[in-house]
Design a protein around this motif. Structure first.
Motif, PDB file in Angstrom:
ATOM      1  N   PHE A 100       0.830  -1.205   0.000  1.00  6.23           N
ATOM      2  CA  PHE A 100       0.000   0.000   0.000  1.00  6.23           C
ATOM      3  C   PHE A 100       0.865   1.255   0.000  1.00  6.23           C
ATOM      4  CE2 PHE A 100      -1.976   3.384   2.511  1.00  6.23           C
ATOM      5  CZ  PHE A 100      -3.151   3.597   1.816  1.00  6.23           C
ATOM      6  N   VAL A 101       1.809   1.339   0.918  1.00  5.98           N
ATOM      7  CA  VAL A 101       2.672   2.525   1.014  1.00  5.98           C
ATOM      8  C   VAL A 101       3.432   2.731  -0.295  1.00  5.98           C
ATOM      9  CG1 VAL A 101       4.702   3.522   2.174  1.00  5.98           C
ATOM     10  CG2 VAL A 101       2.839   2.497   3.529  1.00  5.98           C
ATOM     11  N   LEU A 149      -4.681   7.417  -3.017  1.00  8.25           N
ATOM     12  CA  LEU A 149      -5.202   6.257  -2.312  1.00  8.25           C
ATOM     13  C   LEU A 149      -6.710   6.266  -2.505  1.00  8.25           C
ATOM     14  CD1 LEU A 149      -6.354   7.276   0.817  1.00  8.25           C
ATOM     15  CD2 LEU A 149      -3.968   7.932   0.798  1.00  8.25           C
ATOM     16  N   TRP A 150      -7.351   5.193  -2.093  1.00  8.68           N
ATOM     17  CA  TRP A 150      -8.780   5.009  -2.359  1.00  8.68           C
ATOM     18  C   TRP A 150      -9.544   4.737  -1.082  1.00  8.68           C
ATOM     19  CZ3 TRP A 150     -10.727   5.544  -7.281  1.00  8.68           C
ATOM     20  CH2 TRP A 150      -9.769   5.681  -8.293  1.00  8.68           C
ATOM     21  N   ILE A 151     -10.710   5.346  -0.989  1.00  3.87           N
ATOM     22  CA  ILE A 151     -11.656   5.084   0.095  1.00  3.87           C
ATOM     23  C   ILE A 151     -12.960   4.609  -0.545  1.00  3.87           C
ATOM     24  CG2 ILE A 151     -10.647   6.791   1.662  1.00  3.87           C
ATOM     25  CD1 ILE A 151     -13.044   8.659   0.861  1.00  3.87           C
ATOM     26  N   LEU A 152     -13.916   4.220   0.282  1.00  4.19           N
ATOM     27  CA  LEU A 152     -15.257   3.902  -0.199  1.00  4.19           C
ATOM     28  C   LEU A 152     -16.218   4.973   0.296  1.00  4.19           C
ATOM     29  CD1 LEU A 152     -15.427   0.048   0.384  1.00  4.19           C
ATOM     30  CD2 LEU A 152     -15.461   1.231  -1.825  1.00  4.19           C
ATOM     31  N   THR A 153     -17.118   5.393  -0.592  1.00  5.36           N
ATOM     32  CA  THR A 153     -18.108   6.391  -0.220  1.00  5.36           C
ATOM     33  C   THR A 153     -19.499   5.937  -0.657  1.00  5.36           C
ATOM     34  OG1 THR A 153     -17.858   7.615  -2.290  1.00  5.36           O
ATOM     35  CG2 THR A 153     -16.454   8.295  -0.454  1.00  5.36           C
ATOM     36  N   ASP A 154     -20.498   6.506  -0.007  1.00  7.75           N
ATOM     37  CA  ASP A 154     -21.879   6.358  -0.455  1.00  7.75           C
ATOM     38  C   ASP A 154     -22.503   7.746  -0.436  1.00  7.75           C
ATOM     39  OD1 ASP A 154     -22.563   6.945   2.184  1.00  7.75           O
ATOM     40  OD2 ASP A 154     -23.446   4.986   2.596  1.00  7.75           O
ATOM     41  N   GLU A 155     -23.823   7.829  -0.528  1.00  5.49           N
ATOM     42  CA  GLU A 155     -24.466   9.141  -0.588  1.00  5.49           C
ATOM     43  C   GLU A 155     -24.272   9.961   0.682  1.00  5.49           C
ATOM     44  OE1 GLU A 155     -27.691   6.345   0.944  1.00  5.49           O
ATOM     45  OE2 GLU A 155     -26.156   6.240  -0.613  1.00  5.49           O
ATOM     46  N   VAL A 192      -8.702   2.110   3.752  1.00  6.36           N
ATOM     47  CA  VAL A 192      -8.074   2.673   2.552  1.00  6.36           C
ATOM     48  C   VAL A 192      -7.391   1.567   1.756  1.00  6.36           C
ATOM     49  CG1 VAL A 192      -7.728   4.980   3.535  1.00  6.36           C
ATOM     50  CG2 VAL A 192      -5.947   3.249   3.827  1.00  6.36           C
ATOM     51  N   TRP A 193      -7.299   1.780   0.440  1.00  5.71           N
ATOM     52  CA  TRP A 193      -6.694   0.812  -0.472  1.00  5.71           C
ATOM     53  C   TRP A 193      -5.805   1.538  -1.473  1.00  5.71           C
ATOM     54  CZ3 TRP A 193     -11.711   0.858   1.155  1.00  5.71           C
ATOM     55  CH2 TRP A 193     -12.163  -0.273   1.854  1.00  5.71           C
ATOM     56  N   PRO A 194      -4.869   0.812  -2.112  1.00  3.37           N
ATOM     57  CA  PRO A 194      -3.980   1.442  -3.095  1.00  3.37           C
ATOM     58  C   PRO A 194      -4.567   1.503  -4.505  1.00  3.37           C
ATOM     59  CG  PRO A 194      -3.286  -0.808  -2.760  1.00  3.37           C
ATOM     60  CD  PRO A 194      -4.423  -0.551  -1.786  1.00  3.37           C
ATOM     61  N   HIS A 195      -5.711   0.849  -4.721  1.00  6.06           N
ATOM     62  CA  HIS A 195      -6.305   0.797  -6.062  1.00  6.06           C
ATOM     63  C   HIS A 195      -7.816   0.659  -5.935  1.00  6.06           C
ATOM     64  CE1 HIS A 195      -7.195  -0.631 -10.131  1.00  6.06           C
ATOM     65  NE2 HIS A 195      -6.002  -0.157 -10.481  1.00  6.06           N
ATOM     66  N   ALA A 196      -8.549   1.253  -6.871  1.00  3.33           N
ATOM     67  CA  ALA A 196     -10.015   1.192  -6.846  1.00  3.33           C
ATOM     68  C   ALA A 196     -10.540  -0.238  -6.866  1.00  3.33           C
ATOM     69  CB  ALA A 196     -10.578   1.972  -8.028  1.00  3.33           C
ATOM     70  N   VAL A 207      -5.539   0.066   7.018  1.00  4.42           N
ATOM     71  CA  VAL A 207      -4.784   0.012   5.771  1.00  4.42           C
ATOM     72  C   VAL A 207      -4.980  -1.329   5.079  1.00  4.42           C
ATOM     73  CG1 VAL A 207      -2.496   0.146   4.723  1.00  4.42           C
ATOM     74  CG2 VAL A 207      -3.083   1.657   6.622  1.00  4.42           C
ATOM     75  N   PHE A 208      -5.606  -1.272   3.903  1.00  9.18           N
ATOM     76  CA  PHE A 208      -5.720  -2.385   2.968  1.00  9.18           C
ATOM     77  C   PHE A 208      -6.386  -3.620   3.560  1.00  9.18           C
ATOM     78  CE2 PHE A 208      -3.055  -3.848  -0.933  1.00  9.18           C
ATOM     79  CZ  PHE A 208      -4.174  -4.410  -1.504  1.00  9.18           C
ATOM     80  N   PRO A 209      -7.615  -3.453   4.116  1.00  6.88           N
ATOM     81  CA  PRO A 209      -8.327  -4.658   4.546  1.00  6.88           C
ATOM     82  C   PRO A 209      -8.716  -5.496   3.328  1.00  6.88           C
ATOM     83  CG  PRO A 209      -9.761  -2.742   4.673  1.00  6.88           C
ATOM     84  CD  PRO A 209      -8.401  -2.239   4.302  1.00  6.88           C
ATOM     85  N   ILE A 210      -8.787  -6.787   3.526  1.00  5.01           N
ATOM     86  CA  ILE A 210      -9.259  -7.704   2.491  1.00  5.01           C
ATOM     87  C   ILE A 210     -10.380  -8.536   3.098  1.00  5.01           C
ATOM     88  CG2 ILE A 210      -7.128  -7.726   1.127  1.00  5.01           C
ATOM     89  CD1 ILE A 210      -6.418 -10.391   2.498  1.00  5.01           C
TER      90      ILE A 210
END
Length: 133
Positions: free
Chosen positions: A25-26, A35-41, A58-62, A103-106
């Protein structure tokens, strides 16, 4: 600046430890400056750790974020944040709100939980090493 993620790369991530994914990730965030997060309305999605800590994942890629957005999170969309905006706005805001970064949950691992300033320090160290090469 987005990069192409192969199916092989994505499958290999599932086999990595939390620390290996953290390092990946770093490296990717510093290399691509986002970096990428998830969003909703309602805005940025947060989760609560097993220790009852509120976190922003957070993630390193969509594509990694999309893969994580299932079940209750299925309506979420990945959103990019530039590294400059992360440092200027998100780090101070998260500290003020006493939030951690996941950081980078799967699918079966929560990722590394870290203070926002500590994550920024990891980015700064990586940038410094990169400039020395």
């Amino acid at each position: 600046m987005a990069y192409t993620l192969t199916a092989v790369e994505q499958a290999n991530i599932e086999k990595q430890t939390d620390d290996e994914r953290f390092n990946h990730f770093v490296n990717k965030v510093v290399e691509h400056e986002q970096l990428w997060i998830l969003t909703d309305e309602h805005g940025c999605m947060m989760l609560t750790s097993d220790d009852e800590e509120d976190c922003i994942p957070v993630w390193p890629h969509a594509d990694y974020a999309k893969a994580w957005a299932v079940d209750d999170w299925a309506m979420c969309q990945p959103e990019a944040i530039s590294l400059k905006v992360w440092q200027a706005r998100w780090v101070p805001g998260m500290e003020e709100d006493e939030l951690l970064v996941a950081v980078f949950p799967i699918s079966d691992a929560a990722g590394v939980l870290i203070e926002p300033r500590e994550l920024q320090s990891a980015f700064d160290r990586k940038k410094k090493i990169g400039h020395q090469n």
